[in-house]
Design a protein around this motif. Structure first.
Motif, PDB file in Angstrom:
ATOM      1  N   ILE A 120      -1.475   2.988 -11.967  1.00 43.53           N
ATOM      2  CA  ILE A 120      -0.616   2.446 -11.211  1.00 43.53           C
ATOM      3  C   ILE A 120      -1.217   3.317  -9.531  1.00 43.53           C
ATOM      4  O   ILE A 120      -1.574   4.498  -9.225  1.00 43.53           O
ATOM      5  CB  ILE A 120       1.069   2.902 -11.186  1.00 43.53           C
ATOM      6  N   ASP A 121      -1.018   2.069  -8.841  1.00 39.38           N
ATOM      7  CA  ASP A 121      -1.826   2.085  -7.254  1.00 39.38           C
ATOM      8  C   ASP A 121      -0.594   3.359  -6.465  1.00 39.38           C
ATOM      9  O   ASP A 121       0.393   2.042  -6.242  1.00 39.38           O
ATOM     10  CB  ASP A 121      -1.721   1.482  -6.803  1.00 39.38           C
ATOM     11  N   ILE A 122      -0.106   4.514  -6.961  1.00 39.36           N
ATOM     12  CA  ILE A 122       1.203   5.054  -6.079  1.00 39.36           C
ATOM     13  C   ILE A 122       0.984   4.874  -4.766  1.00 39.36           C
ATOM     14  O   ILE A 122       2.356   4.346  -4.439  1.00 39.36           O
ATOM     15  CB  ILE A 122       1.458   6.431  -6.494  1.00 39.36           C
ATOM     16  N   ASP A 123       0.711   4.374  -3.718  1.00 37.51           N
ATOM     17  CA  ASP A 123       0.065   3.780  -2.822  1.00 37.51           C
ATOM     18  C   ASP A 123       0.631   3.268  -2.210  1.00 37.51           C
ATOM     19  O   ASP A 123       1.686   2.703  -1.590  1.00 37.51           O
ATOM     20  CB  ASP A 123      -1.173   4.447  -1.626  1.00 37.51           C
ATOM     21  N   LEU A 124      -0.180   1.702  -3.127  1.00 40.66           N
ATOM     22  CA  LEU A 124       0.624   0.059  -2.808  1.00 40.66           C
ATOM     23  C   LEU A 124       2.165   0.384  -3.671  1.00 40.66           C
ATOM     24  O   LEU A 124       3.101  -0.618  -2.908  1.00 40.66           O
ATOM     25  CB  LEU A 124      -0.009  -0.381  -4.292  1.00 40.66           C
ATOM     26  N   TYR A 125       2.431   0.563  -4.887  1.00 40.26           N
ATOM     27  CA  TYR A 125       4.040   1.005  -5.344  1.00 40.26           C
ATOM     28  C   TYR A 125       4.662   1.949  -3.754  1.00 40.26           C
ATOM     29  O   TYR A 125       6.078   1.335  -3.795  1.00 40.26           O
ATOM     30  CB  TYR A 125       4.282   1.896  -5.966  1.00 40.26           C
ATOM     31  N   LYS A 126       4.999   3.118  -3.289  1.00 35.84           N
ATOM     32  CA  LYS A 126       5.441   3.654  -2.228  1.00 35.84           C
ATOM     33  C   LYS A 126       5.530   2.123  -1.501  1.00 35.84           C
ATOM     34  O   LYS A 126       6.587   2.263  -0.293  1.00 35.84           O
ATOM     35  CB  LYS A 126       4.831   4.692  -1.583  1.00 35.84           C
ATOM     36  N   GLU A 127       4.327   1.464  -0.977  1.00 36.59           N
ATOM     37  CA  GLU A 127       4.020   1.083   0.538  1.00 36.59           C
ATOM     38  C   GLU A 127       4.610  -0.914  -0.260  1.00 36.59           C
ATOM     39  O   GLU A 127       5.863  -0.923   1.050  1.00 36.59           O
ATOM     40  CB  GLU A 127       2.631   0.096   0.260  1.00 36.59           C
ATOM     41  N   SER A 128       5.081  -0.946  -1.096  1.00 30.07           N
ATOM     42  CA  SER A 128       5.554  -2.005  -0.847  1.00 30.07           C
ATOM     43  C   SER A 128       7.343  -1.932  -1.762  1.00 30.07           C
ATOM     44  O   SER A 128       7.723  -2.660  -0.591  1.00 30.07           O
ATOM     45  CB  SER A 128       5.636  -2.972  -3.145  1.00 30.07           C
ATOM     46  N   LEU A 129       7.677  -1.000  -1.502  1.00 26.29           N
ATOM     47  CA  LEU A 129       8.701  -0.302  -1.614  1.00 26.29           C
ATOM     48  C   LEU A 129       9.532  -0.688  -0.021  1.00 26.29           C
ATOM     49  O   LEU A 129      11.095  -1.042  -0.039  1.00 26.29           O
ATOM     50  CB  LEU A 129       9.015   1.015  -2.409  1.00 26.29           C
ATOM     51  N   ILE A 130       8.446   0.482   0.351  1.00 33.70           N
ATOM     52  CA  ILE A 130       8.863  -0.324   1.947  1.00 33.70           C
ATOM     53  C   ILE A 130       9.399  -1.550   2.423  1.00 33.70           C
ATOM     54  O   ILE A 130      10.277  -2.180   3.131  1.00 33.70           O
ATOM     55  CB  ILE A 130       7.929   1.036   2.682  1.00 33.70           C
ATOM     56  N   VAL A 131       8.745  -2.416   1.658  1.00 28.92           N
ATOM     57  CA  VAL A 131       8.077  -3.845   2.530  1.00 28.92           C
ATOM     58  C   VAL A 131       9.779  -4.672   2.045  1.00 28.92           C
ATOM     59  O   VAL A 131      10.365  -5.423   2.540  1.00 28.92           O
ATOM     60  CB  VAL A 131       6.944  -4.157   1.542  1.00 28.92           C
ATOM     61  N   ARG A 132      10.288  -3.941   0.561  1.00 25.30           N
ATOM     62  CA  ARG A 132      11.223  -4.220  -0.347  1.00 25.30           C
ATOM     63  C   ARG A 132      12.467  -4.191   0.330  1.00 25.30           C
ATOM     64  O   ARG A 132      13.502  -4.590   0.973  1.00 25.30           O
ATOM     65  CB  ARG A 132      11.409  -3.675  -1.714  1.00 25.30           C
ATOM     66  N   ARG A 133      12.789  -2.879   0.184  1.00 27.88           N
ATOM     67  CA  ARG A 133      14.142  -1.896   1.641  1.00 27.88           C
ATOM     68  C   ARG A 133      13.911  -3.115   2.777  1.00 27.88           C
ATOM     69  O   ARG A 133      14.911  -3.187   3.311  1.00 27.88           O
ATOM     70  CB  ARG A 133      13.268  -0.531   2.172  1.00 27.88           C
ATOM     71  N   LYS A 134      13.116  -3.052   3.061  1.00 35.75           N
ATOM     72  CA  LYS A 134      12.864  -3.498   5.034  1.00 35.75           C
ATOM     73  C   LYS A 134      13.502  -5.112   4.792  1.00 35.75           C
ATOM     74  O   LYS A 134      14.759  -5.572   5.413  1.00 35.75           O
ATOM     75  CB  LYS A 134      11.643  -3.749   5.899  1.00 35.75           C
ATOM     76  N   PHE A 135      13.105  -6.097   4.021  1.00 32.50           N
ATOM     77  CA  PHE A 135      13.122  -7.236   3.438  1.00 32.50           C
ATOM     78  C   PHE A 135      15.004  -6.997   2.776  1.00 32.50           C
ATOM     79  O   PHE A 135      15.968  -8.015   3.305  1.00 32.50           O
ATOM     80  CB  PHE A 135      12.601  -7.910   2.036  1.00 32.50           C
ATOM     81  N   GLU A 136      15.723  -5.994   2.165  1.00 32.01           N
ATOM     82  CA  GLU A 136      17.170  -5.960   1.859  1.00 32.01           C
ATOM     83  C   GLU A 136      17.437  -6.026   2.902  1.00 32.01           C
ATOM     84  O   GLU A 136      18.993  -5.961   3.100  1.00 32.01           O
ATOM     85  CB  GLU A 136      17.213  -5.137   0.952  1.00 32.01           C
TER      86      GLU A 136
END
Length: 144
Positions: A120-136
């Motif tokens: 897994i690309d952990i940096d991309l995972y963390k970045e997508s988590l930030i985007v998801r949280r912002k959306f939520e």
């Protein structure tokens, strides 16, 4: 075992659990999904040790005895509920902490599901988590 329905899991990184941020409102029996590098399997205590950004979290493995995670130093995603460590687990945490590790003393993750996510690309995972949280937050007023 409680008949209480377990809600959906909050996606929380191990370092965020360690910081115990109020935004997560973590409490006993909170269902979470986390990701970390499997550093240790302790069969004597039925525990596994996950690491993310030099912070550590113990996970129970008693439900996985027949299907133990098999690859150390690989990323695993774990889904389970947070629990306070019992006396025996607390002693194990103190022993490891005395070796200089920054281990979460407040929580142990009672693992229900584990999945190898090595590669897994952990940096991309963390970045997508930030985007998801912002959306939520924008759509629901809170995340997870």
């Amino acid at each position: 075992m409680s008949n209480k329905i377990i809600g959906h899991s909050k996606i929380v990184m191990i370092d965020e659990i360690m910081n115990d941020s109020k935004e997560f409102s973590l409490k006993e029996r909170s269902s979470i999904k986390t990701i970390g590098i499997l550093k240790l399997i302790d069969l004597d205590n039925n525990l596994a040790l996950l690491e993310y950004k030099q912070t550590f979290l113990y996970c129970t493995i008693d439900q996985f005895i027949s299907h133990l995670p098999s690859k150390l130093n690989a990323y695993y995603q774990i889904i389970g509920e947070l629990e306070k460590p019992n006396f025996k687990q607390q002693k194990e945490i103190e022993k490891r902490e005395n070796q200089g590790n920054k281990i979460n003393k407040d929580w142990i993750l009672n693992s229900r599901i584990h999945r190898l996510v090595d590669g897994i690309d952990i940096d991309l995972y963390k970045e997508s988590l930030i985007v998801r949280r912002k959306f939520e937050i924008e759509q629901l007023g809170s995340f997870n």
